[in-house]
Design a protein around this motif. Structure first.
Motif, PDB file in Angstrom:
ATOM      1  N   VAL A 157       0.841  -1.196   0.000  1.00  0.00           N
ATOM      2  CA  VAL A 157       0.000   0.000   0.000  1.00  0.00           C
ATOM      3  C   VAL A 157       0.875   1.244   0.000  1.00  0.00           C
ATOM      4  CG1 VAL A 157      -1.891  -1.141   1.229  1.00  0.00           C
ATOM      5  CG2 VAL A 157      -0.098   0.051   2.544  1.00  0.00           C
ATOM      6  N   ALA A 214       1.908   4.485   1.835  1.00  0.00           N
ATOM      7  CA  ALA A 214       1.900   5.063   3.174  1.00  0.00           C
ATOM      8  C   ALA A 214       2.114   6.567   3.053  1.00  0.00           C
ATOM      9  CB  ALA A 214       3.004   4.445   4.033  1.00  0.00           C
ATOM     10  N   CYS A 215       1.189   7.331   3.613  1.00  0.00           N
ATOM     11  CA  CYS A 215       1.292   8.786   3.554  1.00  0.00           C
ATOM     12  C   CYS A 215       0.669   9.389   4.817  1.00  0.00           C
ATOM     13  CB  CYS A 215       0.607   9.337   2.309  1.00  0.00           C
ATOM     14  SG  CYS A 215      -1.162   8.953   2.202  1.00  0.00           S
ATOM     15  N   SER A 263      -4.152  10.565   0.514  1.00  0.00           N
ATOM     16  CA  SER A 263      -4.884   9.864   1.576  1.00  0.00           C
ATOM     17  C   SER A 263      -6.396   9.895   1.338  1.00  0.00           C
ATOM     18  CB  SER A 263      -4.568  10.476   2.938  1.00  0.00           C
ATOM     19  OG  SER A 263      -5.110  11.784   3.051  1.00  0.00           O
ATOM     20  N   LEU A 280       8.384   4.551   7.720  1.00  0.00           N
ATOM     21  CA  LEU A 280       7.143   5.070   8.289  1.00  0.00           C
ATOM     22  C   LEU A 280       7.412   6.280   9.184  1.00  0.00           C
ATOM     23  CD1 LEU A 280       5.243   1.758   9.093  1.00  0.00           C
ATOM     24  CD2 LEU A 280       4.904   3.312   7.170  1.00  0.00           C
ATOM     25  N   SER A 326       1.093  -4.051   3.647  1.00  0.00           N
ATOM     26  CA  SER A 326      -0.030  -3.611   4.471  1.00  0.00           C
ATOM     27  C   SER A 326       0.136  -4.041   5.928  1.00  0.00           C
ATOM     28  CB  SER A 326      -1.344  -4.155   3.911  1.00  0.00           C
ATOM     29  OG  SER A 326      -1.319  -5.570   3.819  1.00  0.00           O
ATOM     30  N   MET A 329       1.736  -1.428   8.315  1.00  0.00           N
ATOM     31  CA  MET A 329       1.047  -0.196   8.669  1.00  0.00           C
ATOM     32  C   MET A 329       0.392  -0.297  10.045  1.00  0.00           C
ATOM     33  SD  MET A 329       1.511   2.068   6.365  1.00  0.00           S
ATOM     34  CE  MET A 329       0.285   3.267   6.908  1.00  0.00           C
ATOM     35  N   LYS A 386      -5.857   1.686  11.761  1.00  0.00           N
ATOM     36  CA  LYS A 386      -6.522   2.776  11.043  1.00  0.00           C
ATOM     37  C   LYS A 386      -6.734   4.020  11.901  1.00  0.00           C
ATOM     38  CE  LYS A 386      -8.976  -0.177   7.745  1.00  0.00           C
ATOM     39  NZ  LYS A 386     -10.289  -0.596   7.205  1.00  0.00           N
ATOM     40  N   SER A 422      -3.037   4.625   4.929  1.00  0.00           N
ATOM     41  CA  SER A 422      -2.611   3.721   3.868  1.00  0.00           C
ATOM     42  C   SER A 422      -3.675   3.694   2.782  1.00  0.00           C
ATOM     43  CB  SER A 422      -2.370   2.311   4.420  1.00  0.00           C
ATOM     44  OG  SER A 422      -3.567   1.733   4.896  1.00  0.00           O
TER      45      SER A 422
END
Length: 299
Positions: free
Chosen positions: A170, A172-173, A180, A232, A246, A249, A252, A259
């Motif tokens: 995925v 990552a931001c 996002s 990260l 994934s 990460m 959520k 992600s």
């Protein structure tokens, strides 16, 4: 040689050798310190040698004691593993397992499985080698670990690979980054932003490079790190975006990181259990192996 000592005496000695304190060692096997001292004295008397030099404050293994401690520990662990396979006995025994795994597995699903295993076998000690994919493969192949959790090894002739599940990479931001807000992101879109990735020594980098081989939309790398966790951290600091598994990460509800599914092309990897072909697992290790393998039936 007539054996005038028992397993309890050996257990006391091994505890003393590991903990380096009579008081704490006695507590670890739930007996009084005087009773613990008597077990050590009984063992030394039966063997006719001094195993531990001690006074009111300190204790130290003699050279004979150090050698005997290694052999005693090996003996007890072998006995415990044998008893572990007997129904109704395993939950109360001691033993040791060594597993090697990639860090994302440690972070994501290993704790839940280990917690369940500990409930079943509370006295089994587990050593975890969290290392890169190539290191995990090497550790298992050399026999240093009973088995491993990895995403490489399926093509190795001396390694058995059993898939647990498959995961996708995925983007990552930060949650305040424009990407996002998207439901999915293409590699062409990724290439428009400052991009960070792991070094070429990483198994994850190999998967990414293979997926992008010959494609024009490969991003321009601004930062490179050894570990996904470092990436990260840089993403969280606003240094750019990254493509990571994934599993790596956070949840959520993380306050900063987000992600987004990555497509065109999709990059994925299979997480599996690796073991050395022709090597049978000890009962203690086999039971943990079976718990981890059960993940494949639940995914």
């Amino acid at each position: 040689m007539t054996i005038n000592f028992d397993l309890h005496d050996l257990q006391a000695f091994v505890a003393a050798a590991e903990i380096k304190s009579f008081k704490k060692a006695a507590e670890s096997i739930n007996i009084s310190q005087p009773a613990f001292s008597r077990r050590i004295e009984k063992l030394e008397s039966a063997l006719g040698v001094k195993l531990i030099d001690r006074d009111t404050r300190n204790m130290e293994l003699t050279s004979i004691g150090r050698d005997f401690a290694k052999k005693s520990k090996f003996l007890l662990e072998g006995l415990d593993e044998a008893l572990l396979g007997i129904e109704g006995v395993g939950g109360g025994r001691m033993g040791e397992i060594t597993i090697a795994c990639v860090p994302s597995a440690v972070y994501y699903f290993l704790p839940q499985v280990l917690s369940k295993y500990h409930e079943l076998f509370p006295k089994i000690r587990i050593k975890i080698h969290d290392a890169s994919a190539n290191e995990v493969l090497s550790i298992v192949a050399s026999g240093e670990a009973d088995f491993g959790v990895n995403f490489v090894g399926s093509d190795e002739s001396n390694i058995e690979f059993k898939t647990i599940f498959e995961e996708q990479f995925v983007v990552a931001c930060r949650k305040d980054h424009i990407l996002s807000k998207k439901k999915k992101v293409t590699w062409e879109e990724v290439s428009k932003y400052d991009f960070m990735t792991v070094s070429k020594s990483s198994g994850n980098r190999m998967l990414i490079d293979l997926a992008l081989a010959g494609k024009s939309q490969a991003p321009n790398i601004i930062y490179e790190a050894q570990h996904v966790t470092t990436l990260l951290g840089l993403v969280e600091a606003g240094m750019g975006i990254a493509v990571v598994p994934s599993l790596a990460m956070p949840s959520k509800d993380h306050p900063v990181l987000a992600s987004v599914p990555l497509v065109d092309p999709v990059v994925s990897r299979r997480i599996g259990l690796i073991s050395k072909k022709g090597r049978s697992l000890a009962p203690a290790a086999e039971k943990l192996y079976e718990l981890l393998l059960a993940l494949s039936r639940n995914n």
